[in-house]
Write a protein that holds these residues in place. Sequence first.
Motif, short mmCIF file in Angstrom:
data_model
loop_
_atom_site.label_atom_id
_atom_site.label_comp_id
_atom_site.label_asym_id
_atom_site.label_seq_id
_atom_site.Cartn_x
_atom_site.Cartn_y
_atom_site.Cartn_z
N LEU A 171 -51.85 18.13 1.96
CA LEU A 171 -51.49 19.69 3.33
C LEU A 171 -53.76 19.61 3.09
O LEU A 171 -54.19 19.62 4.17
CB LEU A 171 -51.30 20.20 2.98
N LEU A 178 -56.25 17.99 4.61
CA LEU A 178 -56.07 17.76 6.40
C LEU A 178 -56.08 19.30 6.94
O LEU A 178 -56.46 19.20 7.79
CB LEU A 178 -54.35 18.23 6.11
N LEU A 179 -56.02 20.41 6.24
CA LEU A 179 -56.58 22.10 6.40
C LEU A 179 -58.35 22.23 6.62
O LEU A 179 -58.34 22.18 7.09
CB LEU A 179 -55.73 22.39 5.76
N MET A 214 -52.37 28.14 -0.96
CA MET A 214 -51.15 28.10 0.39
C MET A 214 -50.54 26.90 0.17
O MET A 214 -49.05 26.90 -0.46
CB MET A 214 -51.69 27.72 1.63
N LEU A 244 -58.52 29.82 -0.67
CA LEU A 244 -58.05 29.87 0.70
C LEU A 244 -56.64 29.11 0.62
O LEU A 244 -56.08 29.33 0.59
CB LEU A 244 -58.07 30.72 1.59
N TYR A 245 -57.12 27.92 0.94
CA TYR A 245 -55.61 26.80 1.10
C TYR A 245 -55.06 25.95 -0.17
O TYR A 245 -53.67 26.48 -0.12
CB TYR A 245 -56.31 25.57 1.78
N VAL A 277 -66.52 21.06 8.33
CA VAL A 277 -67.53 20.12 9.24
C VAL A 277 -68.91 21.16 9.10
O VAL A 277 -69.96 19.96 9.32
CB VAL A 277 -67.19 19.75 10.70
N PRO A 331 -61.55 19.44 8.36
CA PRO A 331 -61.91 19.83 9.70
C PRO A 331 -63.25 21.26 9.74
O PRO A 331 -63.82 21.20 10.53
CB PRO A 331 -60.36 19.78 10.91
N LEU A 332 -62.10 22.04 8.89
CA LEU A 332 -62.49 23.64 8.35
C LEU A 332 -64.16 23.40 8.37
O LEU A 332 -65.32 23.84 8.54
CB LEU A 332 -61.89 24.32 7.78
#
Lengths: 241, 60, 222
Positions: free
Chosen positions: C161, C164-165, C151, C147-148, C171, C168-169
């Motif tokens: 990016l 970075l996105l 983007m 998904l990212y 984890v 954290p997700l």
Amino acid sequence: MTSPRLSRRLPLLFILVGAALLLCGSYIGLFVAPPERMMGEVQRLMYVHVPTAWNSMLALTFAFIAALAYLIGGAWKWDARMEAGIEVGVVLAFLLCVQGSIWAKPTWGVWWDWDPRLTTTAVLLLAFAGIIALRRFVDDPGRRATWSAVATIIAFADVPIVYFSVKWWNSLHQLQSTPQTVSSAFHLPLRMNAFGILFLMIGWIMLRSRIAQARLESELAPPPAATSFSDNAHATAGGHR
Amino acid sequence: MGTITGGWGFVIAGYALTAMVLVSYTISLVIRSRVRFPSPEGEGGAPAPGEGSRADRGEW
Amino acid sequence: MNQLLAALWKEGLLQWNLRSRFFAVAVFGTTSLLLFSFAIGPSAHALRQYSAGFLWLALLLSSTLTLSESFHAETEHRALEGLLLLQASPRALFYGKAIANWLQLAILGMMLVPIMVVLYDAGTTDLFRLAGIILLGSAGLSAPGTLYAAMVTQARAQQTLLPLLLFPLVVPVLLASVKATSLLILGDPMGQTPSWIGLLLCFNAIYWSLCGLLFGRVVEDS
């Protein structure tokens, strides 16, 4: 005609009331409330730490709701509000991590104790800071709004999962825990500070939404009719929403 | 019983940092809310945040 | 369903044509494993202790390479817009791409296992479970990663990016995969592995559906 004037002053009003409540609550917390039996004076940090925690989650929840509202309805004001909620939430989450660190050092002897709530906050902080970065790198307002709304929903859905996984992971290593309950002697300063930061936060979100809205308006503004047709360097965003 | 050494130092540090963050963020917001955003053509005089922005635009 | 199969076929062809890229990423993963061992030092005990962590870190870092590349073919000649104009379902596109990324990561993970065994003296006889954990963990990385990636391919600063996105997700995926793998390697006297696998299943269930739902919004303006 007094209504626009009042609405302009409203955020500042919230901020002032919040600041006043915070000052009173902190005064009571620092000088009037008795020290806690086990932790001594350090416990007084709870009077700012706990309210900050509540309000940072509140701000991010607001951002989540705004993201949903934008994706469903498409009104630009929800994008502005979401931007505000994220930024305010990140500021409070950062503050929370700093406070947690300052609390951990005298209590556990380390600057970070992998407490599930604090660790989840750190992950949240990074996730939403990433969304702020995403917004900086996308120029088209429509795309920026949609993508950051999607990212906000995904990041927010992750919060309980992160919390439970860290809790499990941590429980295998440590038996320490942060104090869950606060005895009744300490309720008043805690409540005052909670409302204090709440009012501050509301004022902040209002101000910040306004800033975001103004920027959106300048980005979406149609070019003045007076310019010639050959002057077509700027592509205004195709925001039909 | 149960005092932790240096307790007050940490408390003051915590409150001071909190106050610093809260105050500086508030000030930054107030300053940013007064900044005017440039219009796409680069002319000054973009609408101020809050009142009357859409009405202003109609005058162009 | 037909669209999904068509998307998968397209992905298969694409990945086969780009197999040299896959080997490059595999080399990257292997190099990472080597570097981690230098960071710890030659203590066999410590290396074995943290081997699961290194494996998953290497896989996570490699995933940023494969994921950010995964939409290149689509953006190169604006193929994505073409596909969508032909009324391809965004959902089929997403699942096709996500499954392809997933398989890539899983194969990469399994390729890194022998390296881990050699470098860290960390192995397990329960290969079936290890494969399962790698499959689940890679799936957890792949769904939000795809998904990212969609983007990020269309934005600036792609290389920064995406991690970075994504990081954290994922984890929970990292925690669960590392714990489960570690328990396989070092022993699991208290039988905790099922609960970590459960967490991975839960994460995958949520994110494979959520990302599929939201993917349409991410590509609609392109």
